[in-house]
Design a protein around this motif. Structure first.
Motif, PDB file in Angstrom:
ATOM      1  N   ALA A  32       0.877  -1.179   0.000  1.00 20.12           N
ATOM      2  CA  ALA A  32       0.000   0.000   0.000  1.00 20.12           C
ATOM      3  C   ALA A  32       0.909   1.223   0.000  1.00 20.12           C
ATOM      4  O   ALA A  32       1.589   1.484   0.988  1.00 20.12           O
ATOM      5  CB  ALA A  32      -0.904  -0.010   1.223  1.00 20.12           C
ATOM      6  N   ILE A  33       0.935   1.913  -1.128  1.00 20.00           N
ATOM      7  CA  ILE A  33       1.911   2.999  -1.252  1.00 20.00           C
ATOM      8  C   ILE A  33       1.237   4.348  -1.004  1.00 20.00           C
ATOM      9  O   ILE A  33       0.333   4.750  -1.753  1.00 20.00           O
ATOM     10  CB  ILE A  33       2.582   2.959  -2.637  1.00 20.00           C
ATOM     11  CG1 ILE A  33       3.305   1.610  -2.762  1.00 20.00           C
ATOM     12  CG2 ILE A  33       3.550   4.120  -2.795  1.00 20.00           C
ATOM     13  CD1 ILE A  33       3.913   1.368  -4.112  1.00 20.00           C
ATOM     14  N   PRO A  34       1.650   5.043   0.059  1.00 15.49           N
ATOM     15  CA  PRO A  34       1.030   6.336   0.369  1.00 15.49           C
ATOM     16  C   PRO A  34       1.415   7.396  -0.654  1.00 15.49           C
ATOM     17  O   PRO A  34       2.545   7.395  -1.146  1.00 15.49           O
ATOM     18  CB  PRO A  34       1.602   6.702   1.748  1.00 15.49           C
ATOM     19  CG  PRO A  34       2.431   5.543   2.196  1.00 15.49           C
ATOM     20  CD  PRO A  34       2.712   4.687   1.020  1.00 15.49           C
ATOM     21  N   GLN A  37       4.809  10.780   1.257  1.00 18.54           N
ATOM     22  CA  GLN A  37       5.819  10.198   2.138  1.00 18.54           C
ATOM     23  C   GLN A  37       6.905  11.229   2.389  1.00 18.54           C
ATOM     24  O   GLN A  37       8.036  10.922   2.694  1.00 18.54           O
ATOM     25  CB  GLN A  37       6.453   8.964   1.492  1.00 18.54           C
ATOM     26  CG  GLN A  37       5.432   7.943   1.046  1.00 18.54           C
ATOM     27  CD  GLN A  37       6.095   6.769   0.358  1.00 18.54           C
ATOM     28  OE1 GLN A  37       7.174   6.349   0.724  1.00 18.54           O
ATOM     29  NE2 GLN A  37       5.442   6.239  -0.663  1.00 18.54           N
ATOM     30  N   ARG A  84      -6.265   5.969   3.906  1.00 17.62           N
ATOM     31  CA  ARG A  84      -5.903   5.346   5.179  1.00 17.62           C
ATOM     32  C   ARG A  84      -5.212   6.394   6.022  1.00 17.62           C
ATOM     33  O   ARG A  84      -4.734   7.403   5.509  1.00 17.62           O
ATOM     34  CB  ARG A  84      -4.913   4.196   4.955  1.00 17.62           C
ATOM     35  CG  ARG A  84      -5.480   3.017   4.219  1.00 17.62           C
ATOM     36  CD  ARG A  84      -4.471   1.882   4.261  1.00 17.62           C
ATOM     37  NE  ARG A  84      -4.907   0.740   3.459  1.00 17.62           N
ATOM     38  CZ  ARG A  84      -4.175  -0.347   3.293  1.00 17.62           C
ATOM     39  NH1 ARG A  84      -2.974  -0.439   3.859  1.00 17.62           N
ATOM     40  NH2 ARG A  84      -4.625  -1.346   2.562  1.00 17.62           N
ATOM     41  N   GLY A  86      -2.157   7.808   7.907  1.00 18.10           N
ATOM     42  CA  GLY A  86      -0.714   7.652   7.721  1.00 18.10           C
ATOM     43  C   GLY A  86       0.035   7.526   9.029  1.00 18.10           C
ATOM     44  O   GLY A  86      -0.558   7.362  10.093  1.00 18.10           O
ATOM     45  N   THR A  93      -4.163   9.209   0.725  1.00 17.03           N
ATOM     46  CA  THR A  93      -4.567   8.227  -0.277  1.00 17.03           C
ATOM     47  C   THR A  93      -3.452   7.198  -0.468  1.00 17.03           C
ATOM     48  O   THR A  93      -2.280   7.562  -0.557  1.00 17.03           O
ATOM     49  CB  THR A  93      -4.834   8.922  -1.624  1.00 17.03           C
ATOM     50  OG1 THR A  93      -5.734   9.996  -1.387  1.00 17.03           O
ATOM     51  CG2 THR A  93      -5.413   7.962  -2.642  1.00 17.03           C
ATOM     52  N   HIS A  94      -3.822   5.927  -0.504  1.00 12.24           N
ATOM     53  CA  HIS A  94      -2.851   4.861  -0.723  1.00 12.24           C
ATOM     54  C   HIS A  94      -3.201   4.108  -2.001  1.00 12.24           C
ATOM     55  O   HIS A  94      -4.368   3.840  -2.257  1.00 12.24           O
ATOM     56  CB  HIS A  94      -2.859   3.857   0.434  1.00 12.24           C
ATOM     57  CG  HIS A  94      -2.240   4.390   1.682  1.00 12.24           C
ATOM     58  ND1 HIS A  94      -2.750   5.469   2.355  1.00 12.24           N
ATOM     59  CD2 HIS A  94      -1.136   3.993   2.371  1.00 12.24           C
ATOM     60  CE1 HIS A  94      -1.995   5.714   3.423  1.00 12.24           C
ATOM     61  NE2 HIS A  94      -1.013   4.831   3.447  1.00 12.24           N
ATOM     62  N   GLY A 304       5.791   0.355   1.031  1.00 12.33           N
ATOM     63  CA  GLY A 304       4.389  -0.024   1.058  1.00 12.33           C
ATOM     64  C   GLY A 304       4.159  -1.377   1.711  1.00 12.33           C
ATOM     65  O   GLY A 304       3.021  -1.767   1.947  1.00 12.33           O
ATOM     66  N   TYR A 340      -0.111  -0.708   9.269  1.00 10.80           N
ATOM     67  CA  TYR A 340       0.451   0.353   8.444  1.00 10.80           C
ATOM     68  C   TYR A 340       1.710  -0.130   7.730  1.00 10.80           C
ATOM     69  O   TYR A 340       2.164  -1.254   7.905  1.00 10.80           O
ATOM     70  CB  TYR A 340       0.677   1.636   9.255  1.00 10.80           C
ATOM     71  CG  TYR A 340       0.731   2.807   8.295  1.00 10.80           C
ATOM     72  CD1 TYR A 340      -0.372   3.094   7.498  1.00 10.80           C
ATOM     73  CD2 TYR A 340       1.896   3.523   8.114  1.00 10.80           C
ATOM     74  CE1 TYR A 340      -0.308   4.078   6.549  1.00 10.80           C
ATOM     75  CE2 TYR A 340       1.965   4.528   7.172  1.00 10.80           C
ATOM     76  CZ  TYR A 340       0.862   4.800   6.379  1.00 10.80           C
ATOM     77  OH  TYR A 340       0.932   5.757   5.434  1.00 10.80           O
ATOM     78  N   CYS A 341       2.294   0.751   6.885  1.00 14.56           N
ATOM     79  CA  CYS A 341       3.322   0.261   5.976  1.00 14.56           C
ATOM     80  C   CYS A 341       4.609   1.085   6.019  1.00 14.56           C
ATOM     81  O   CYS A 341       4.637   2.225   6.473  1.00 14.56           O
ATOM     82  CB  CYS A 341       2.762   0.259   4.573  1.00 14.56           C
ATOM     83  SG  CYS A 341       2.189   1.879   4.093  1.00 14.56           S
ATOM     84  N   THR A 343       7.442   3.382   4.739  1.00 12.03           N
ATOM     85  CA  THR A 343       7.527   4.501   3.788  1.00 12.03           C
ATOM     86  C   THR A 343       8.992   4.891   3.619  1.00 12.03           C
ATOM     87  O   THR A 343       9.880   4.270   4.187  1.00 12.03           O
ATOM     88  CB  THR A 343       6.735   5.723   4.287  1.00 12.03           C
ATOM     89  OG1 THR A 343       7.404   6.226   5.443  1.00 12.03           O
ATOM     90  CG2 THR A 343       5.309   5.367   4.637  1.00 12.03           C
TER      91      THR A 343
END
Lengths: 441, 327
Positions: A32-34, A37, A84, A86, A93-94, A304, A340-341, A343
Motif C-alpha cells: 500500500a503505497i502512500p 511520504q 488510510r 498515515g 490516499t494509498h 508499502g 500500516y506500511c 515509507t
C-alpha cells in the motif's frame, strides 16, 4: 581526537544488528503505497484500479508544489485506491498493488550514459525530483528542494552517518555494503553544488565503516572522513555542524545559512542509483529490532510493505509486544497497529515490550539542564508549562527545543519533560498565529 | 485487530530513578555513619535510626492525612533523616531527633509541596530549629571521641564525658597531630561531621556515580579555605589556621551533603559555582562575627533563599541565540 558537541547523553547503544547484512525482502503479497511520504504537498495518483504497473513506474506526482514523485515498488495490478491514516495519523490516499512476484522493471527507466560533468545542476535536480528522493534518514524533506536551496550558498557538504539513535544500523550496513554507491553519489553532489570537498561524518562506534572508507576513498582531498564521538544526539544537523566547524546555526535558521548542507548516506546512494540506472526510490533499508521481535535483522523492504509482513520476515512477534516504533527509540513515532506500511522515512521498526510509566515529581537534579543540546533549562520549562504559564516558557526559549528527548530520558523523577515543552510550543505558536491574524486585519 | 500502545517519544528511559539516586546518597553517607558508631558507640546508630524513622513516618502520615499517594519509596526522607542525625551531638535526648524529623519533613518539605518544591534544606532547617529551641542539648556538650556510649544511654548521664568541640578551641594553636586527628575524625563534634576522610570518601562516590557535580563542593571548600588563609585568626600561621578551620565543624559535611541538596541548589553549573562560593564566604563570615560557633548551617540556609535568583541570572545562552551564532 573525535569531534563532539556540548550536552547530550550516552545511551545504551543496542546495535544488535550491526553485524547482520541487509537482506532483500521480496515476499509481500500486496503493498500500500502512500501518496505522501515527504514534507510538502501530496501526490496525485496517476493510476486507477485494474492498471498493471511495473517496478519503478511513477504512480503519483504533483509538479506544481514542493513534492516528490511516488513509484511502484513491486510489479502487479492496482487493486484499490483508498484513504488510510498515515504514520502521523493524518488521512492519506494509498495505492494498493497486488504483487505478481515477477518484479518486472519499468521499461522507461534509463540511466545517464554521458559523463557527469556534462550535466547541468538543473538536469540533475530534475532527475532527483523525478526519482522521488527524500531525506531518507527520517526527515523526508524532498532532496531536490534541498539541493536547489543550497545552490551557490554552501561551502561544506556533509554526509551525516552519525546514526546516533540506539538499535538503528541501517546506515551502518549501507556504508559497509554499498560504499561505492555512496562515494559516487557524493561526487555527483560535489559537482552539482559546486563545492570543493565533502566530509563523511561517522560516529566512532563504527570503526569498520571508517576503515573501509579510508581504503575506498581515492581522492582524499575531495572526500574526507571525520570521526565523531558516540553521543546522542550527535546526528542532529546543528550538532554535527558545531562539532565539525564550531558554528552555531542561529535560532530559526537552516544549515545553508552557515554555509553547510547535510545529506543522509542512503539519500546519496539513491541519488547515484537514480542517475546511473534510472531506478527511483522503491526500496527502503530498515533495521528491525526490539525485545518483542524474534529475529532482529536488517532488511531492504519494498515501500508499502505492511509492518505485519516485516514482522513475519523477522520470525514473528513475541507475546509481550506492546509498542511498535517507526524510527529510533528517542525520536521515532509510536504506531497503533501492524497494518500500516513502510515509507521512505522508515529507518527502523522497533517491536518493544511495555514500558512502566510512572509520572513523578521533578527533584531539581539538573540532569536535564546538562543533557540539553540547545542549552535550555528543561526542568523550568516543564514546570511552567505544567502550570500553563506559556509566556514564561517563551522567555526561556521553549521554541528552540528540538524535542530530541534527552531531558525526558535522563529524568530520575520520570517527568515527561519534552511533552510539557511540546505543549508549550503548541500554545506559543497558536498564540503567535492569533496575534498575527489580528495584526493583519 | 490488536491495538498497540501509543505514547509520545522518547520510548526508552534511563534506569536512574529518584529512589536510585537517593540510594546512592545513602551509600555515600554510610562511611561517616560507620565511623560515628565506631567512635561514639552504638548510641550514634540509635539516634540516626530514630531520626530516619521519624522522617519517614512523618512523610507517610502527612501523605495519609492529606490523602496523597505516599512518596516514602523515593527514599528522600531516609536521606533527610540521616543528614539530620549527622547534625546532632550523639548525646542528645532521644526525643530530639523525633521533633527534628517531624519539623524537617512536615514544616520544611511537605508543606511546600514535597520533594523538589521545598526552598530550604529540610535537615538543616530542622537543625537550626533545634539549635535555637534547645541550645543546651545542641551545643552544650560534645562527647569525647572514643568514649563509646551504649545504644540506649540516657542523655542526662552524659554530663561527665563532654568535651569542647574544636570549633570553640579555634583561637588556640593546633599541633600537626591534632590536624591529622581532625582529618580522620578522632575529635568531638556532631555525629556525622567528625571524620573528614569518611565524608570525602562519600564525595568521591557521589562524583563517580554522577549523583552530584564537582561545582558546589569545590567552590564552597576552596573559597572557605582561601578566605581563612587570607585572614587567619589567632596566633597560628595562616596555613595552619586555614587547615584547622576547614577540618573543624560541619563545613565539609555541609559542602558535600547539604549544599548539594538538589531541591535547594541551583540548576546550572555557573549557578552552582556562585552558590558554593557564597556559601563558603558566608560560612567564614559567621565563624568570625556571629555568636554561634557553627556557620555552615546558617550560610547554606541563607543561600538556599537565593537559588531562584541564581537560576535566573545564570540561565545559559541557548544554542544559536548567542552573539557568535552563525559565525
Amino acid at each position: 581526537m573525535a569531534y563532539t558537541f556540548l550536552g547530550g547523553i550516552h545511551l545504551d547503544e543496542r546495535k544488535n544488528t550491526a553485524a547482520m547484512a541487509a537482506e532483500l525482502y521480496t515476499d509481500p503479497k500486496q503493498v500500500a503505497i502512500p501518496m505522501q511520504q515527504h514534507i510538502g504537498a501530496p501526490c496525485k495518483p496517476l493510476v486507477s484500479v485494474g492498471d498493471t504497473v511495473t517496478v519503478g513506474q511513477c504512480i503519483g506526482e504533483n509538479n506544481n508544489a514542493l513534492c516528490c514523485s511516488v513509484h511502484a515498488s513491486v510489479s502487479g495490478t492496482v487493486i484499490s485506491l483508498e484513504e488510510r491514516r498515515g504514520i502521523t495519523g493524518a488521512p492519506i490516499t494509498h495505492v494498493v498493488i497486488e504483487n505478481d512476484f515477477n518484479y518486472t522493471p519499468c521499461p522507461d527507466m534509463q540511466g545517464i550514459q554521458t559523463p557527469l560533468e556534462s550535466l547541468s545542476p538543473e538536469e540533475i535536480i530534475e532527475r532527483v525530483r523525478a526519482a522521488g528522493i527524500v531525506g531518507m534518514g527520517g526527515a523526508t524533506f524532498p532532496a531536490y528542494a534541498k539541493i536547489q536551496s543550497a545552490l551557490g550558498k554552501v561551502k561544506h557538504l556533509i554526509i551525516n552517518c552519525a546514526e546516533c539513535e540506539p538499535y538503528i544500523t541501517a546506515n551502518h550496513r549501507l556504508m559497509l555494503e554499498e560504499p561505492e554507491a555512496v562515494l559516487k553519489g557524493i561526487k555527483i553532489l560535489i559537482h552539482t553544488l559546486g563545492v570543493r570537498r565533502a566530509v563523511i561524518a561517522v560516529e566512532d562506534n563504527k570503526p569498520d565503516v571508517i576503515e573501509l572508507l579510508e581504503k575506498k576513498i581515492d581522492d582524499k582531498a575531495l572526500i574526507s572522513v571525520k570521526v565523531l564521538k558516540t553521543k546522542y544526539p550527535q546526528g542532529d544537523e546543528r550538532q554535527i555542524i558545531y562539532a565539525l566547524y564550531g558554528k552555531e546555526i542561529p535560532t530559526g535558521k537552516l544549515p545553508a545559512d552557515v554555509g553547510c548542507v547535510l545529506f543522509n548516506p542512503e539519500t546519496v546512494a539513491c541519488i547515484y542509483r537514480a542517475l546511473s540506472t534510472g531506478m527511483p526510490v522503491v526500496n527502503k533499508r530498515v533495521t528491525v529490532d526490539g525485545d518483542a521481535i524474534k529475529k532482529p535483522r536488517n532488511l531492504i523492504v519494498p515501500i508499502g510493505t505492511s509492518f505485519a509482513d516485516v514482522a513475519e520476515a523477522c520470525g514473528g512477534t513475541r507475546k509481550k509486544l506492546a509498542r511498535l516504533i517507526s524510527g529510533g527509540p528517542m525520536m521515532g513515532q509510536a504506531q497503533w497497529s501492524l497494518d500500516y506500511c513502510v515509507t521512505k522515512g522508515t529507518g527502523a521498526l522497533l517491536f518493544l515490550s511495555d514500558m512502566k510509566e510512572e509520572i513523578g515529581q521533578c527533584i531539581r537534579c539538573g540532569k536535564c539542564v546538562r543533557a540539553c543540546q540547545m542549552h535550555l533549562m528543561p526542568a523550568l520549562l516543564a514546570a511552567y508549562s505544567e502550570k500553563e504559564k506559556y509566556e514564561e516558557c517563551e522567555k526561556l526559549g521553549a521554541l528552540s527545543c528540538v524535542e530530541c528527548g534527552c531531558c525526558t530520558y535522563v529524568c530520575p523523577g520520570k517527568v515527561p519533560i519534552v511533552q510539557y515543552i511540546r505543549n508549550a510550543k503548541g500554545a506559543i505558536n497558536e498564540h503567535r498565529r492569533r496575534v498575527g491574524e489580528k495584526g493583519g486585519k | 485487530m490488536k491495538l498497540l500502545k501509543v505514547s509520545p517519544s522518547p520510548h526508552i528511559r534511563s534506569s536512574v530513578s529518584t529512589a536510585s539516586v537517593m540510594r546512592d546518597v545513602i551509600i555515600a553517607l554510610s562511611p561517616a555513619l560507620i565511623w560515628a558508631v565506631y567512635i561514639f558507640g552504638f548510641r550514634a546508630l540509635t539516634v540516626t535510626l530514630i531520626s530516619v524513622l521519624s522522617c519517614v513516618g512523618a512523610e507517610y502520615a502527612f501523605c495519609a492525612a492529606t490523602k496523597r499517594k505516599h512518596s516514602i519509596k523515593d527514599l528522600s526522607a531516609v536521606v533527610t533523616g540521616i543528614i539530620l542525625a549527622f547534625n546532632l551531638p550523639v548525646s542528645v535526648p532521644l526525643w530530639l531527633p523525633m521533633v527534628g524529623g517531624v519539623f524537617a519533613i512536615v514544616i520544611v518539605k511537605m508543606l511546600f509541596g514535597g520533594i523538589g518544591k521545598n526552598f530550604l534544606n529540610p535537615a538543616l532547617a530542622a537543625r537550626v530549629f533545634l539549635f535555637l529551641s534547645f541550645p543546651a542539648y545542641m551545643s552544650g556538650s560534645f562527647v569525647k571521641p572514643a568514649h563509646k556510649l551504649s545504644a540506649f544511654a540516657i542523655s542526662t548521664s552524659l554530663d561527665g564525658v563532654s568535651s569542647a568541640t574544636p570549633l570553640t578551641l579555634i583561637h588556640e594553636s593546633v599541633s600537626d597531630n591534632m590536624l591529622v586527628d581532625m582529618f580522620y575524625g578522632n575529635i568531638g563534634g556532631c555525629l556525622g561531621e567528625v571524620s573528614k576522610l569518611c565524608l570525602l570518601l562519600g564525595l568521591v562516590y557521589l562524583l563517580v556515580r554522577k549523583v552530584i557535580t564537582w561545582h558546589i563542593p569545590f567552590a564552597y571548600l576552596s573559597v572557605f579555605f582561601l578566605i581563612s588563609f587570607a585572614f587567619p585568626m589567632g596566633e597560628d600561621e595562616a596555613i595552619r589556621y586555614a587547615l584547622s578551620a576547614l577540618l573543624s565543624g560541619g563545613v565539609v559535611l555541609g559542602a558535600v551533603f547539604m549544599a548539594t541538596d538538589y531541591s535547594t541548589s541551583p540548576l546550572t553549573a555557573t549557578g552552582k559555582l556562585i552558590f558554593g562560593a557564597l556559601c563558603g564566604a558566608l560560612t567564614v563570615f559567621f565563624r568570625y562575627f556571629s555568636n554561634y560557633p557553627e556557620g555552615a548551617s546558617f550560610a547554606i540556609l541563607i543561600m538556599n533563599c537565593f537559588v531562584y535568583y541564581i537560576d535566573r541570572i545564570t540561565q545559559p545562552v541557548k544554542f544559536g541565540g548567542g552573539k557568535n551564532a552563525g559565525k
